[in-house]
Design a protein around this motif. Sequence first.
Motif, PDB file in Angstrom:
ATOM      1  N   SER A  45      -1.612   0.926   4.791  1.00 25.33           N
ATOM      2  CA  SER A  45      -2.439   1.728   5.702  1.00 25.33           C
ATOM      3  C   SER A  45      -2.854   0.959   6.953  1.00 25.33           C
ATOM      4  CB  SER A  45      -3.665   2.266   4.965  1.00 25.33           C
ATOM      5  OG  SER A  45      -4.366   1.219   4.352  1.00 25.33           O
ATOM      6  N   CYS A  46      -2.937  -0.363   6.889  1.00 25.18           N
ATOM      7  CA  CYS A  46      -3.400  -1.144   8.051  1.00 25.18           C
ATOM      8  C   CYS A  46      -2.261  -1.806   8.807  1.00 25.18           C
ATOM      9  CB  CYS A  46      -4.370  -2.225   7.612  1.00 25.18           C
ATOM     10  SG  CYS A  46      -5.794  -1.598   6.722  1.00 25.18           S
ATOM     11  N   TYR A  90       2.082  -0.793  -4.306  1.00 26.15           N
ATOM     12  CA  TYR A  90       2.178  -1.543  -3.049  1.00 26.15           C
ATOM     13  C   TYR A  90       2.280  -0.572  -1.868  1.00 26.15           C
ATOM     14  CZ  TYR A  90       4.074  -4.763   0.465  1.00 26.15           C
ATOM     15  OH  TYR A  90       4.282  -5.483   1.611  1.00 26.15           O
ATOM     16  N   MET A  94      -5.907 -10.087   0.349  1.00 26.42           N
ATOM     17  CA  MET A  94      -5.907  -8.662   0.701  1.00 26.42           C
ATOM     18  C   MET A  94      -6.636  -7.801  -0.315  1.00 26.42           C
ATOM     19  SD  MET A  94      -4.504  -8.106   3.560  1.00 26.42           S
ATOM     20  CE  MET A  94      -4.571  -9.634   4.455  1.00 26.42           C
ATOM     21  N   LEU A 153       8.386 -13.470   1.701  1.00 28.37           N
ATOM     22  CA  LEU A 153       7.491 -14.546   1.258  1.00 28.37           C
ATOM     23  C   LEU A 153       7.939 -15.092  -0.095  1.00 28.37           C
ATOM     24  CD1 LEU A 153       3.954 -13.022   2.041  1.00 28.37           C
ATOM     25  CD2 LEU A 153       5.382 -14.415   3.532  1.00 28.37           C
ATOM     26  N   TYR A 178       5.129  -5.479   4.436  1.00 29.36           N
ATOM     27  CA  TYR A 178       5.977  -6.667   4.524  1.00 29.36           C
ATOM     28  C   TYR A 178       6.986  -6.627   3.384  1.00 29.36           C
ATOM     29  CZ  TYR A 178       2.255  -8.159   7.622  1.00 29.36           C
ATOM     30  OH  TYR A 178       1.352  -8.214   8.645  1.00 29.36           O
ATOM     31  N   LEU A 202       6.043  -7.745  -6.283  1.00 28.49           N
ATOM     32  CA  LEU A 202       6.329  -8.562  -5.094  1.00 28.49           C
ATOM     33  C   LEU A 202       6.991  -9.890  -5.477  1.00 28.49           C
ATOM     34  CD1 LEU A 202       3.071  -7.887  -3.054  1.00 28.49           C
ATOM     35  CD2 LEU A 202       5.388  -7.113  -2.478  1.00 28.49           C
ATOM     36  N   ALA A 226      -7.833  -3.980   0.414  1.00 29.55           N
ATOM     37  CA  ALA A 226      -7.117  -2.863  -0.193  1.00 29.55           C
ATOM     38  C   ALA A 226      -7.958  -2.149  -1.244  1.00 29.55           C
ATOM     39  CB  ALA A 226      -5.806  -3.366  -0.806  1.00 29.55           C
ATOM     40  N   TRP A 231       2.928 -14.972  -1.845  1.00 29.58           N
ATOM     41  CA  TRP A 231       2.448 -13.632  -2.214  1.00 29.58           C
ATOM     42  C   TRP A 231       1.155 -13.723  -2.996  1.00 29.58           C
ATOM     43  CZ3 TRP A 231       3.087  -9.603   0.290  1.00 29.58           C
ATOM     44  CH2 TRP A 231       4.314  -9.226   0.844  1.00 29.58           C
ATOM     45  N   ILE A 242       0.844  -5.133  -8.671  1.00 30.80           N
ATOM     46  CA  ILE A 242       1.467  -5.253  -7.348  1.00 30.80           C
ATOM     47  C   ILE A 242       2.161  -6.613  -7.225  1.00 30.80           C
ATOM     48  CG2 ILE A 242       1.002  -5.437  -4.860  1.00 30.80           C
ATOM     49  CD1 ILE A 242      -1.196  -3.309  -5.255  1.00 30.80           C
ATOM     50  N   HIS A 289      -1.226   1.302  -1.544  1.00 26.47           N
ATOM     51  CA  HIS A 289      -2.464   0.576  -1.223  1.00 26.47           C
ATOM     52  C   HIS A 289      -2.337  -0.392  -0.056  1.00 26.47           C
ATOM     53  CE1 HIS A 289      -4.752   1.942  -4.729  1.00 26.47           C
ATOM     54  NE2 HIS A 289      -3.633   1.810  -5.412  1.00 26.47           N
ATOM     55  N   CYS A 290      -1.145  -0.748   0.319  1.00 27.05           N
ATOM     56  CA  CYS A 290      -1.008  -1.881   1.245  1.00 27.05           C
ATOM     57  C   CYS A 290      -0.444  -1.509   2.603  1.00 27.05           C
ATOM     58  CB  CYS A 290      -0.153  -2.975   0.606  1.00 27.05           C
ATOM     59  SG  CYS A 290      -0.827  -3.519  -0.980  1.00 27.05           S
TER      60      CYS A 290
HETATM   61  C1  HEC Z   1      -7.982  -2.583   5.354  1.00 29.76           C
HETATM   62  C2  HEC Z   1      -6.737  -2.996   5.994  1.00 29.76           C
HETATM   63  C3  HEC Z   1      -5.707  -3.754   5.157  1.00 29.76           C
HETATM   64  C4  HEC Z   1      -5.199  -3.403   3.934  1.00 29.76           C
HETATM   65  C5  HEC Z   1      -5.510  -2.173   3.073  1.00 29.76           C
HETATM   66  C6  HEC Z   1      -4.235  -4.433   3.582  1.00 29.76           C
HETATM   67  N1  HEC Z   1      -4.147  -5.359   4.579  1.00 29.76           N
HETATM   68 FE1  HEC Z   1      -2.891  -6.946   4.661  1.00 29.76          FE
HETATM   69  N2  HEC Z   1      -3.695  -7.526   6.420  1.00 29.76           N
HETATM   70  C7  HEC Z   1      -4.721  -6.877   7.088  1.00 29.76           C
HETATM   71  C8  HEC Z   1      -5.097  -7.666   8.251  1.00 29.76           C
HETATM   72  C9  HEC Z   1      -6.190  -7.284   9.247  1.00 29.76           C
HETATM   73  C10 HEC Z   1      -4.253  -8.795   8.270  1.00 29.76           C
HETATM   74  C11 HEC Z   1      -4.246  -9.945   9.283  1.00 29.76           C
HETATM   75  C12 HEC Z   1      -4.836 -11.202   8.673  1.00 29.76           C
HETATM   76  C13 HEC Z   1      -6.309 -11.038   8.403  1.00 29.76           C
HETATM   77  O1  HEC Z   1      -7.045 -10.723   9.328  1.00 29.76           O
HETATM   78  O2  HEC Z   1      -6.734 -11.252   7.248  1.00 29.76           O
HETATM   79  C14 HEC Z   1      -3.386  -8.678   7.118  1.00 29.76           C
HETATM   80  C15 HEC Z   1      -2.399  -9.581   6.798  1.00 29.76           C
HETATM   81  C16 HEC Z   1      -1.533  -9.469   5.717  1.00 29.76           C
HETATM   82  C17 HEC Z   1      -0.461 -10.386   5.424  1.00 29.76           C
HETATM   83  C18 HEC Z   1      -0.101 -11.625   6.229  1.00 29.76           C
HETATM   84  C19 HEC Z   1       0.903 -11.308   7.293  1.00 29.76           C
HETATM   85  C20 HEC Z   1       1.285 -12.544   8.053  1.00 29.76           C
HETATM   86  O3  HEC Z   1       1.966 -12.381   9.052  1.00 29.76           O
HETATM   87  O4  HEC Z   1       0.906 -13.653   7.653  1.00 29.76           O
HETATM   88  C21 HEC Z   1       0.138  -9.962   4.279  1.00 29.76           C
HETATM   89  C22 HEC Z   1       1.343 -10.566   3.581  1.00 29.76           C
HETATM   90  C23 HEC Z   1      -0.575  -8.781   3.846  1.00 29.76           C
HETATM   91  N3  HEC Z   1      -1.571  -8.500   4.750  1.00 29.76           N
HETATM   92  C24 HEC Z   1      -0.291  -8.089   2.688  1.00 29.76           C
HETATM   93  C25 HEC Z   1      -1.079  -7.040   2.199  1.00 29.76           C
HETATM   94  C26 HEC Z   1      -0.974  -6.504   0.868  1.00 29.76           C
HETATM   95  C27 HEC Z   1       0.006  -6.964  -0.208  1.00 29.76           C
HETATM   96  C28 HEC Z   1      -1.898  -5.491   0.764  1.00 29.76           C
HETATM   97  C29 HEC Z   1      -2.204  -4.642  -0.449  1.00 29.76           C
HETATM   98  C30 HEC Z   1      -2.714  -5.321  -1.620  1.00 29.76           C
HETATM   99  C31 HEC Z   1      -2.574  -5.403   2.054  1.00 29.76           C
HETATM  100  N4  HEC Z   1      -2.062  -6.369   2.887  1.00 29.76           N
HETATM  101  C32 HEC Z   1      -3.531  -4.465   2.388  1.00 29.76           C
HETATM  102  C33 HEC Z   1      -5.275  -5.678   6.737  1.00 29.76           C
HETATM  103  C34 HEC Z   1      -5.047  -4.982   5.562  1.00 29.76           C
END
Ligand code: HEC
Length: 102
Positions: A56-57, A50, A78, A66, A61, A96, A82, A71, A92, A53-54
């Motif tokens: 970088s952007c 987690y 995601m 959640l 959380y 979570l 990811a 989740w 992962i 991989h999760c």
């Molecule tokens: C390449 C960039 C990127 C990666 C890597 C990434 N995310 Fe995200 N994540 C986002 C974006 C952008 C959003 C905003 C919602 C959307 O546009 O889909 C988001 C939204 C979320 C949210 C929702 C937050 C909310 O307020 O509702 C969660 C939870 C989340 N990501 C979990 C994860 C998890 C777990 C991983 C790993 C498996 C992950 N993210 C990897 C870009 C990323």
Amino acid sequence: MYSKIRIAGIVLIVSVLIYRCSAALIVPTAVDAQKTGTPLSTLVQGREMYIGHCGSCHYLYLPEKLTASEWNREVNLMQRKAKINDDQKEVILKYLTAKSRN
Ligand code: HEC
């Protein structure tokens, strides 16, 4: 000399930030492993994946933010972002959901 000191300072700050982000993420225990029927090593691996991989952007959380079903939905959304395969996603999710809000 000045730039070496500056680089050392940046490295220190970045290390502290990484440490603080990951330290805030609750660490799975033997009790979680027993409750979920998942080996502790898998839960620990899930936490590390987690973090790896999760984060970088967006910030990582906290698991307790959640519910398990939220989740499931989020990690499925995601997965492509990811670039993780189904096995990685499952590991992962094990972490979570072991620590999720009820
Ligand atoms: C390449 C960039 C990127 C990666 C890597 C990434 N995310 Fe995200 N994540 C986002 C974006 C952008 C959003 C905003 C919602 C959307 O546009 O889909 C988001 C939204 C979320 C949210 C929702 C937050 C909310 O307020 O509702 C969660 C939870 C989340 N990501 C979990 C994860 C998890 C777990 C991983 C790993 C498996 C992950 N993210 C990897 C870009 C990323």
